[in-house]
Design a protein around this motif. Sequence first.
Motif, mmCIF file in Angstrom:
data_model
loop_
_atom_site.group_PDB
_atom_site.id
_atom_site.type_symbol
_atom_site.label_atom_id
_atom_site.label_comp_id
_atom_site.label_asym_id
_atom_site.label_seq_id
_atom_site.Cartn_x
_atom_site.Cartn_y
_atom_site.Cartn_z
ATOM 1 N N CYS A 1 -4.177 4.996 6.055
ATOM 2 C CA CYS A 1 -4.053 6.459 6.087
ATOM 3 C C CYS A 1 -2.655 6.834 5.601
ATOM 4 O O CYS A 1 -1.886 7.499 6.283
ATOM 5 C CB CYS A 1 -4.313 6.968 7.497
ATOM 6 N N GLY A 2 -2.316 6.370 4.389
ATOM 7 C CA GLY A 2 -1.033 6.708 3.783
ATOM 8 C C GLY A 2 -1.247 7.801 2.752
ATOM 9 O O GLY A 2 -2.047 8.733 2.973
ATOM 10 N N THR A 3 -0.565 7.699 1.611
ATOM 11 C CA THR A 3 -0.654 8.743 0.592
ATOM 12 C C THR A 3 -2.109 9.010 0.193
ATOM 13 O O THR A 3 -2.574 10.156 0.222
ATOM 14 C CB THR A 3 0.146 8.294 -0.660
ATOM 15 N N VAL A 4 -2.826 7.955 -0.178
ATOM 16 C CA VAL A 4 -4.204 8.144 -0.649
ATOM 17 C C VAL A 4 -5.148 8.400 0.527
ATOM 18 O O VAL A 4 -5.993 9.305 0.476
ATOM 19 C CB VAL A 4 -4.675 6.912 -1.460
ATOM 20 N N ARG B 1 -1.374 0.658 10.628
ATOM 21 C CA ARG B 1 -0.509 -0.308 11.314
ATOM 22 C C ARG B 1 0.127 0.321 12.546
ATOM 23 O O ARG B 1 0.187 -0.246 13.607
ATOM 24 C CB ARG B 1 0.623 -0.750 10.364
ATOM 25 N N ASP B 2 0.596 1.576 12.356
ATOM 26 C CA ASP B 2 1.401 2.238 13.383
ATOM 27 C C ASP B 2 0.637 3.440 13.941
ATOM 28 O O ASP B 2 0.500 4.474 13.279
ATOM 29 C CB ASP B 2 2.726 2.685 12.724
ATOM 30 N N LYS C 1 2.765 6.918 14.264
ATOM 31 C CA LYS C 1 3.369 7.614 13.124
ATOM 32 C C LYS C 1 2.769 9.010 12.982
ATOM 33 O O LYS C 1 1.577 9.223 13.266
ATOM 34 C CB LYS C 1 3.025 6.805 11.865
ATOM 35 N N ARG D 1 1.080 11.889 11.114
ATOM 36 C CA ARG D 1 0.196 11.945 9.937
ATOM 37 C C ARG D 1 0.130 13.395 9.448
ATOM 38 O O ARG D 1 0.240 14.330 10.235
ATOM 39 C CB ARG D 1 -1.225 11.472 10.290
ATOM 40 N N THR E 1 -7.976 2.032 1.416
ATOM 41 C CA THR E 1 -6.797 2.656 0.793
ATOM 42 C C THR E 1 -5.533 2.117 1.468
ATOM 43 O O THR E 1 -4.578 2.854 1.690
ATOM 44 C CB THR E 1 -6.840 4.201 0.928
ATOM 45 N N GLY F 1 -4.064 -0.997 0.397
ATOM 46 C CA GLY F 1 -3.277 -1.646 -0.650
ATOM 47 C C GLY F 1 -2.940 -3.091 -0.327
ATOM 48 O O GLY F 1 -3.236 -3.591 0.766
ATOM 49 N N ALA G 1 -9.307 1.787 -3.754
ATOM 50 C CA ALA G 1 -8.340 2.299 -4.736
ATOM 51 C C ALA G 1 -7.368 1.198 -5.135
ATOM 52 O O ALA G 1 -6.369 1.455 -5.785
ATOM 53 C CB ALA G 1 -7.560 3.463 -4.111
ATOM 54 N N ALA H 1 -1.834 9.470 -10.492
ATOM 55 C CA ALA H 1 -1.569 9.055 -9.111
ATOM 56 C C ALA H 1 -1.420 10.302 -8.251
ATOM 57 O O ALA H 1 -1.585 11.423 -8.728
ATOM 58 C CB ALA H 1 -0.298 8.210 -9.049
ATOM 59 N N GLY H 2 -1.088 10.076 -6.992
ATOM 60 C CA GLY H 2 -0.890 11.197 -6.068
ATOM 61 C C GLY H 2 -2.020 11.255 -5.065
ATOM 62 O O GLY H 2 -3.102 10.701 -5.297
ATOM 63 N N THR I 1 -5.897 11.012 -6.460
ATOM 64 C CA THR I 1 -6.529 9.710 -6.223
ATOM 65 C C THR I 1 -7.709 9.870 -5.255
ATOM 66 O O THR I 1 -8.761 9.233 -5.430
ATOM 67 C CB THR I 1 -5.490 8.699 -5.690
HETATM 68 N N1 LIG Z 1 -0.298 6.375 -4.168
HETATM 69 C C1 LIG Z 1 -1.004 6.629 -5.248
HETATM 70 O O1 LIG Z 1 -0.797 7.643 -5.929
HETATM 71 C C2 LIG Z 1 -2.084 5.680 -5.677
HETATM 72 C C3 LIG Z 1 -2.828 5.941 -6.846
HETATM 73 C C4 LIG Z 1 -3.865 5.090 -7.210
HETATM 74 C C5 LIG Z 1 -4.151 3.979 -6.423
HETATM 75 N N2 LIG Z 1 -3.395 3.741 -5.311
HETATM 76 C C6 LIG Z 1 -3.724 2.566 -4.506
HETATM 77 O O2 LIG Z 1 -4.168 3.028 -3.238
HETATM 78 C C7 LIG Z 1 -3.809 2.098 -2.226
HETATM 79 C C8 LIG Z 1 -3.004 2.812 -1.138
HETATM 80 O O3 LIG Z 1 -1.825 3.359 -1.691
HETATM 81 P P1 LIG Z 1 -0.922 4.393 -0.855
HETATM 82 O O4 LIG Z 1 0.095 4.891 -1.818
HETATM 83 O O5 LIG Z 1 -1.782 5.366 -0.133
HETATM 84 O O6 LIG Z 1 -0.230 3.404 0.202
HETATM 85 P P2 LIG Z 1 0.592 3.813 1.509
HETATM 86 O O7 LIG Z 1 1.029 5.217 1.447
HETATM 87 O O8 LIG Z 1 1.606 2.752 1.697
HETATM 88 O O9 LIG Z 1 -0.498 3.697 2.682
HETATM 89 C C9 LIG Z 1 -1.001 2.470 3.149
HETATM 90 C C10 LIG Z 1 -1.767 2.706 4.424
HETATM 91 O O10 LIG Z 1 -2.398 1.504 4.801
HETATM 92 C C11 LIG Z 1 -1.993 1.136 6.116
HETATM 93 N N3 LIG Z 1 -1.824 -0.324 6.122
HETATM 94 C C12 LIG Z 1 -1.174 -1.073 5.218
HETATM 95 N N4 LIG Z 1 -1.233 -2.379 5.555
HETATM 96 C C13 LIG Z 1 -1.923 -2.433 6.702
HETATM 97 C C14 LIG Z 1 -2.314 -3.490 7.561
HETATM 98 N N5 LIG Z 1 -2.002 -4.758 7.311
HETATM 99 N N6 LIG Z 1 -3.040 -3.185 8.659
HETATM 100 C C15 LIG Z 1 -3.361 -1.901 8.936
HETATM 101 N N7 LIG Z 1 -3.029 -0.863 8.166
HETATM 102 C C16 LIG Z 1 -2.309 -1.118 7.059
HETATM 103 C C17 LIG Z 1 -0.688 1.849 6.391
HETATM 104 O O11 LIG Z 1 -0.571 2.069 7.761
HETATM 105 P P3 LIG Z 1 0.690 2.867 8.412
HETATM 106 O O12 LIG Z 1 0.554 4.275 7.901
HETATM 107 O O13 LIG Z 1 0.517 2.772 9.859
HETATM 108 O O14 LIG Z 1 1.914 2.191 7.865
HETATM 109 C C18 LIG Z 1 -0.884 3.136 5.594
HETATM 110 O O15 LIG Z 1 -1.571 4.087 6.368
HETATM 111 C C19 LIG Z 1 -3.028 0.984 -2.953
HETATM 112 O O16 LIG Z 1 -3.926 -0.042 -3.278
HETATM 113 C C20 LIG Z 1 -2.545 1.655 -4.221
HETATM 114 O O17 LIG Z 1 -2.360 0.757 -5.291
HETATM 115 C C21 LIG Z 1 -2.384 4.555 -4.926
#
Ligand SMILES: NC(=O)c1ccc[n+]([C@@H]2O[C@H](COP(=O)([O-])OP(=O)(O)OC[C@H]3O[C@@H](n4cnc5c(N)ncnc54)[C@H](OP(=O)(O)O)[C@@H]3O)[C@@H](O)[C@H]2O)c1
Length: 428
Positions: A10-13, A44-45, A48, A50, A78, A80, A102, A300-301, A305
Amino acid sequence: MNVALGLLGCGTVGEGVVALTVRRADKIKDLTGFYPVIEQILVRDLHKTRNVSLKPGQLTANASEILENPNISIIVETMGGIEPARSYILEALRRKKHVVTANKDLIALHGPEILQVAEESGVEVLFEAAVGGAIPLVGPLKENLTANEVTDLKGIINGTTNFILTKMTESGADFDEALAEAQALGFAEADPTSDVDGLDAARKLVILASIAFHTKVELGDVQVEGIRRVTARDVQYAKEIGCVLKLIATGSDRAGKLSLRVRPALIPGNHPLAHVSGSYNALFVRGDAAGDLMFFGRGAGSMPTASAVLGDVIALLRNIGLGVAGSPASRILLEKQVVPDDLPYRHYVRFSVDDMPGVFARIANMFGDAQVSMETVLQKRVSHGEAEIVIVTHEIPSNRIDGLRDALLRMTNVRAIHCVMPVEPLSD
Ligand SMILES: NC(=O)c1ccc[n+]([C@@H]2O[C@H](COP(=O)([O-])OP(=O)(O)OC[C@H]3O[C@@H](n4cnc5c(N)ncnc54)[C@H](OP(=O)(O)O)[C@@H]3O)[C@@H](O)[C@H]2O)c1
């Protein structure tokens, strides 16, 4: 009828997916007959803050709660990274849950394994969001363009490097300054290696080329060069000769011989890719029947996404409604050979020489002897006794450029070669 989704991350995407699912739930029900509800979300957290409103108990830090939940029939990944995302997805597939992801890194490196397990389990894996954010690329290549032999892919598929190069072009900033600004604005990660060294673009190219050319492509098949060595000076000289610098991913299929490459290149100012700025992405696709197509949009974004992720969820729900989700797809992969890119390109060559009479005449002779004709020449005095020369050659095959570089370096009065880059043609 409600359909329960499990969200991993539950991060950016992920936040975008939560928000868009709530916003479009009624429409999705109208389109598919299913009302989507995100039942549980893995993070993970748990503490945090949201940026989306969540129900009590919706978050969990225990993946098994989601993967073993019999109500959940679709997992949206989502989070990563490779592990534990790969293990969670494989477990979900073995438990006959459909997966939407994603995760470009995972699909580029483990796509064949994941698709194989999905097929064996009779479920689907969809990954439109893994390449090009909001831009539909996987769907058109997989569905709409299948009547074509796709011969060429060419594009800007990494927003971070495009942002950095756009900044360098607009403000004259050097690479480090532009990278620092991209990091401060959230366009580049703290560790920018994967983006600036071209790996992110290469992984996306692996996914696109596998689908477009109906073959198995691996990361090692792509010749990769990033943008770390691009200097403000090259950006400035590119401008002076009417070009901009971009990180370009290319894939070509010439009668079953594939060339795959990611590298910085000069783009003429009147080429459509020259106007793809900032975090935007664009991809040219050439099909034998369709001709040239260009896909353009936000690469992206959060919401862009999420748009692609939810598009996959909707496609899946339609297939579930029709009873065809997970039907064996034809995945006949063709054997193709990967060869180095030796297509002819004009080349930009920047080098420094002793600033003295007769040097340029000897360089011109050397180019003549090597049968490389010059299209554009810039000569600048950079310091007392040293001049810099920029030559744009007429087209020469990429495999002859090394010979030219060696011949230049052997010349007395040539001090150093700073940069050699291809110049993209306006059209092939
Ligand atoms: N950002 C973009 O614009 C974009 C565009 C296209 C594709 N993508 C792809 O989308 C995916 C996610 O990207 P994002 O930017 O959204 O990443 P992000 O903001 O870092 O979010 C990752 C989320 O996954 C959770 N997480 C990560 N590792 C974990 C684990 N081991 N156990 C439990 N939860 C875990 C994190 O939890 P916490 O919040 O608790 O830390 C967070 O909520 C990636 O594969 C990326 O390549 C991203």
